[in-house]
Motif scaffolding. Structure first.
Motif, PDB file in Angstrom:
ATOM      1  N   ARG A 242       0.942  -0.917   0.119  1.00  0.00           N
ATOM      2  CA  ARG A 242       0.208  -0.003   0.114  1.00  0.00           C
ATOM      3  C   ARG A 242       0.608   1.522  -0.346  1.00  0.00           C
ATOM      4  O   ARG A 242       0.504   2.436  -0.930  1.00  0.00           O
TER       5      ARG A 242
ATOM      6  N   GLY B 151      -9.987   9.979   0.946  1.00  0.00           N
ATOM      7  CA  GLY B 151      -9.805   8.630   0.677  1.00  0.00           C
ATOM      8  C   GLY B 151      -9.631   7.946   2.075  1.00  0.00           C
ATOM      9  O   GLY B 151      -9.798   6.428   2.369  1.00  0.00           O
TER      10      GLY B 151
ATOM     11  N   ALA C  99     -11.903   5.006   3.481  1.00  0.00           N
ATOM     12  CA  ALA C  99     -11.941   3.234   2.930  1.00  0.00           C
ATOM     13  C   ALA C  99     -10.563   3.690   3.514  1.00  0.00           C
ATOM     14  O   ALA C  99     -10.684   2.045   3.618  1.00  0.00           O
ATOM     15  N   ASP C 100      -9.497   4.347   3.728  1.00  0.00           N
ATOM     16  CA  ASP C 100      -8.672   4.011   3.932  1.00  0.00           C
ATOM     17  C   ASP C 100      -8.691   2.868   5.588  1.00  0.00           C
ATOM     18  O   ASP C 100      -8.197   1.543   5.558  1.00  0.00           O
TER      19      ASP C 100
ATOM     20  N   ARG D 290      -7.382  14.233  -2.186  1.00  0.00           N
ATOM     21  CA  ARG D 290      -8.216  12.273  -2.544  1.00  0.00           C
ATOM     22  C   ARG D 290      -7.223  12.052  -1.639  1.00  0.00           C
ATOM     23  O   ARG D 290      -7.847  10.523  -1.108  1.00  0.00           O
TER      24      ARG D 290
ATOM     25  N   ALA E 221      -7.229   5.596 -12.871  1.00  0.00           N
ATOM     26  CA  ALA E 221      -7.927   6.565 -11.651  1.00  0.00           C
ATOM     27  C   ALA E 221      -7.878   8.404 -13.438  1.00  0.00           C
ATOM     28  O   ALA E 221      -9.095   9.325 -12.948  1.00  0.00           O
TER      29      ALA E 221
ATOM     30  N   GLY F 273      -2.335   2.563 -10.841  1.00  0.00           N
ATOM     31  CA  GLY F 273      -2.864   3.041 -10.237  1.00  0.00           C
ATOM     32  C   GLY F 273      -3.432   4.479 -10.450  1.00  0.00           C
ATOM     33  O   GLY F 273      -4.363   4.810 -10.200  1.00  0.00           O
ATOM     34  N   PHE F 274      -2.682   5.377 -11.276  1.00  0.00           N
ATOM     35  CA  PHE F 274      -2.849   6.368 -11.285  1.00  0.00           C
ATOM     36  C   PHE F 274      -3.872   6.871 -12.343  1.00  0.00           C
ATOM     37  O   PHE F 274      -4.142   7.205 -12.475  1.00  0.00           O
TER      38      PHE F 274
ATOM     39  N   GLY G   2      -7.685  -3.751  -4.328  1.00  0.00           N
ATOM     40  CA  GLY G   2      -7.651  -4.678  -4.224  1.00  0.00           C
ATOM     41  C   GLY G   2      -8.650  -5.600  -4.185  1.00  0.00           C
ATOM     42  O   GLY G   2      -8.667  -7.215  -4.394  1.00  0.00           O
TER      43      GLY G   2
ATOM     44  N   LEU H 118     -10.338  13.341  -9.203  1.00  0.00           N
ATOM     45  CA  LEU H 118      -9.425  12.023  -9.319  1.00  0.00           C
ATOM     46  C   LEU H 118      -9.798  11.041  -8.422  1.00  0.00           C
ATOM     47  O   LEU H 118     -10.354  11.908  -7.336  1.00  0.00           O
ATOM     48  N   THR H 119     -10.195   9.628  -8.264  1.00  0.00           N
ATOM     49  CA  THR H 119     -10.788   8.999  -7.408  1.00  0.00           C
ATOM     50  C   THR H 119      -9.589   9.178  -6.195  1.00  0.00           C
ATOM     51  O   THR H 119      -8.334   8.948  -6.033  1.00  0.00           O
ATOM     52  N   ALA H 120     -10.480   9.490  -4.862  1.00  0.00           N
ATOM     53  CA  ALA H 120      -9.362   9.386  -3.755  1.00  0.00           C
ATOM     54  C   ALA H 120      -8.521   8.058  -3.747  1.00  0.00           C
ATOM     55  O   ALA H 120      -9.171   6.987  -4.239  1.00  0.00           O
ATOM     56  N   HIS H 121      -7.539   8.226  -2.546  1.00  0.00           N
ATOM     57  CA  HIS H 121      -5.947   6.972  -2.731  1.00  0.00           C
ATOM     58  C   HIS H 121      -7.118   6.093  -1.882  1.00  0.00           C
ATOM     59  O   HIS H 121      -6.964   4.874  -2.369  1.00  0.00           O
ATOM     60  N   GLY H 122      -7.142   6.352  -1.034  1.00  0.00           N
ATOM     61  CA  GLY H 122      -8.240   5.069  -0.113  1.00  0.00           C
ATOM     62  C   GLY H 122      -8.947   4.257  -0.486  1.00  0.00           C
ATOM     63  O   GLY H 122      -9.094   2.898  -1.514  1.00  0.00           O
ATOM     64  N   THR H 123     -10.362   4.780  -1.938  1.00  0.00           N
ATOM     65  CA  THR H 123     -10.972   4.174  -2.157  1.00  0.00           C
ATOM     66  C   THR H 123     -10.325   3.851  -3.619  1.00  0.00           C
ATOM     67  O   THR H 123     -10.732   2.477  -3.795  1.00  0.00           O
ATOM     68  N   LEU H 124      -9.482   4.076  -4.104  1.00  0.00           N
ATOM     69  CA  LEU H 124      -8.626   3.125  -6.232  1.00  0.00           C
ATOM     70  C   LEU H 124      -8.717   2.290  -5.332  1.00  0.00           C
ATOM     71  O   LEU H 124      -8.711   1.563  -5.751  1.00  0.00           O
ATOM     72  N   TYR H 125      -7.059   2.375  -4.253  1.00  0.00           N
ATOM     73  CA  TYR H 125      -6.813   0.897  -3.893  1.00  0.00           C
ATOM     74  C   TYR H 125      -7.356  -0.105  -3.440  1.00  0.00           C
ATOM     75  O   TYR H 125      -7.167  -1.459  -3.241  1.00  0.00           O
ATOM     76  N   LYS H 126      -8.190   0.561  -2.336  1.00  0.00           N
ATOM     77  CA  LYS H 126      -8.939  -0.951  -2.261  1.00  0.00           C
ATOM     78  C   LYS H 126      -9.573  -1.527  -2.899  1.00  0.00           C
ATOM     79  O   LYS H 126      -9.844  -2.571  -2.859  1.00  0.00           O
TER      80      LYS H 126
END
Lengths: 207, 107
Positions: A32, A68, A71-72, A64, B24, B20-21, B47, B36-44
């Motif tokens: 991550r 996020g 979600a994090d 961002r 997005a 990832g980027f 995954g 751009l899609t939020a980091h947390g939303t995107l990587y979750k």
């Protein structure tokens, strides 16, 4: 300021990633953090190539990051809680809290700066003040936010100057928004933290 | 536009793998969102989709990243299962409503 503002928000994003990935099994944690690191690089590189101003990139990264956060946190719970013992969950949460408490005041400074800068624009939109008063209070709160941001960015390199900037920003912003109660309390926390830090710097380590 | 839909669109335009980027940015460019899609939303989401077998991922070659003087990318690609799941979802979406569904729909 433009390049610095990017490196500041990138640091903030990495600091947050290190907080919520604390206590998570190594491979997942490293993945991550590395993905966030890569994403930050790709976005800054892409925006630079496109000739986008650095402050716009920084603003989008903060957005961002903030959007996020839910979600994090839920991702963290998924990583820590399923099929894991209660003690492991407790241990993971404890290490996250320890990291968060270590970084709590810098995060608070960053949030307060963001609130002041956002309020500076918000004051300009409210209609219950004269144009002159709106411009004055918007400028005061904006300067307070910028002082906090600048101090946060320089805290490691020039701690004394940065502490003065942060202290001034916190006092100025709190004075301008004292009726919110929250900002004076946050400013007080920051000032106590700065005073403790300066005392520790003055006393040399003897061990 | 969903991640899967965008990833398939990228694949059809010749980009087999994405990071990832890139996804997005593609989602933003396809006009679904203004940011751009939020980091947390995107990587979750990435995954979860990988866990579900819709995507697969790998670290890119360290030498390629070093040559460009940048961090290594995590590269994703859509699996056969992902393609089938997307086709099934779009087919369902475009299927005419049954008489029963039409009857249950609010008038």
């Amino acid at each position: 300021m433009s390049g610095q503002s990017f490196s500041g928000v990138a640091q903030l994003t990495r600091a947050w990633a290190s907080v919520y990935t604390r206590g998570i099994p190594g491979q997942q944690r490293e993945r991550r953090r590395a993905e966030i690191d890569s994403d930050l690089w790709e976005q800054s590189h892409h925006d630079r190539e496109a000739g986008r101003p650095a402050f716009a990139t920084s603003f989008e990264i903060v957005l961002r990051l903030l959007l996020g956060i839910p979600a994090d946190l839920s991702w963290r719970l998924e990583q820590v809680s399923p099929k894991r013992s209660a003690s492991r969950f407790y241990e993971g949460s404890r290490t996250m809290l320890q990291t968060a408490s270590r970084n709590a005041v810098p995060i608070l400074i960053g949030l307060l700066a963001a609130v002041f800068v956002a309020s500076a624009f918000g004051v300009g939109l409210t209609g219950d003040m004269s144009t002159g008063a709106r411009a004055f209070w918007g400028t005061v709160v904006g300067i307070a936010g910028l002082l906090l941001f600048a101090g946060l960015l320089e805290l490691k390199r020039r701690p004394t100057a940065a502490s003065i900037a942060i202290g001034a920003g916190a006092i100025l912003g709190a004075a301008a928004t004292f009726w919110t109660i929250l900002t004076p309390v946050a400013a007080l926390v920051i000032l106590v933290w700065l005073l403790r830090g300066s005392r520790q710097r003055r006393v040399p380590a003897t061990a | 536009m969903s991640i899967l839909e965008t990833a398939i669109a990228l694949r059809r335009s010749g980009e087999e793998e994405f990071h990832g980027f890139a996804i997005a940015k593609a989602i933003k460019e396809h006009g679904e969102t203004r940011a751009l899609t939020a980091h947390g939303t995107l990587y979750k989401a990435l995954g979860r989709m990988e866990k579900a077998g819709l995507l697969e991922s790998r670290w890119e070659d360290a030498l390629a990243a070093a040559a460009d003087n940048r961090p290594r990318r995590r590269l994703y690609h859509v699996t056969g299962l992902g393609e089938r799941a997307y086709s099934a979802a779009t087919t369902r979406e475009h299927q005419p409503k049954t008489t029963l569904e039409e009857g249950l729909a609010p008038s």
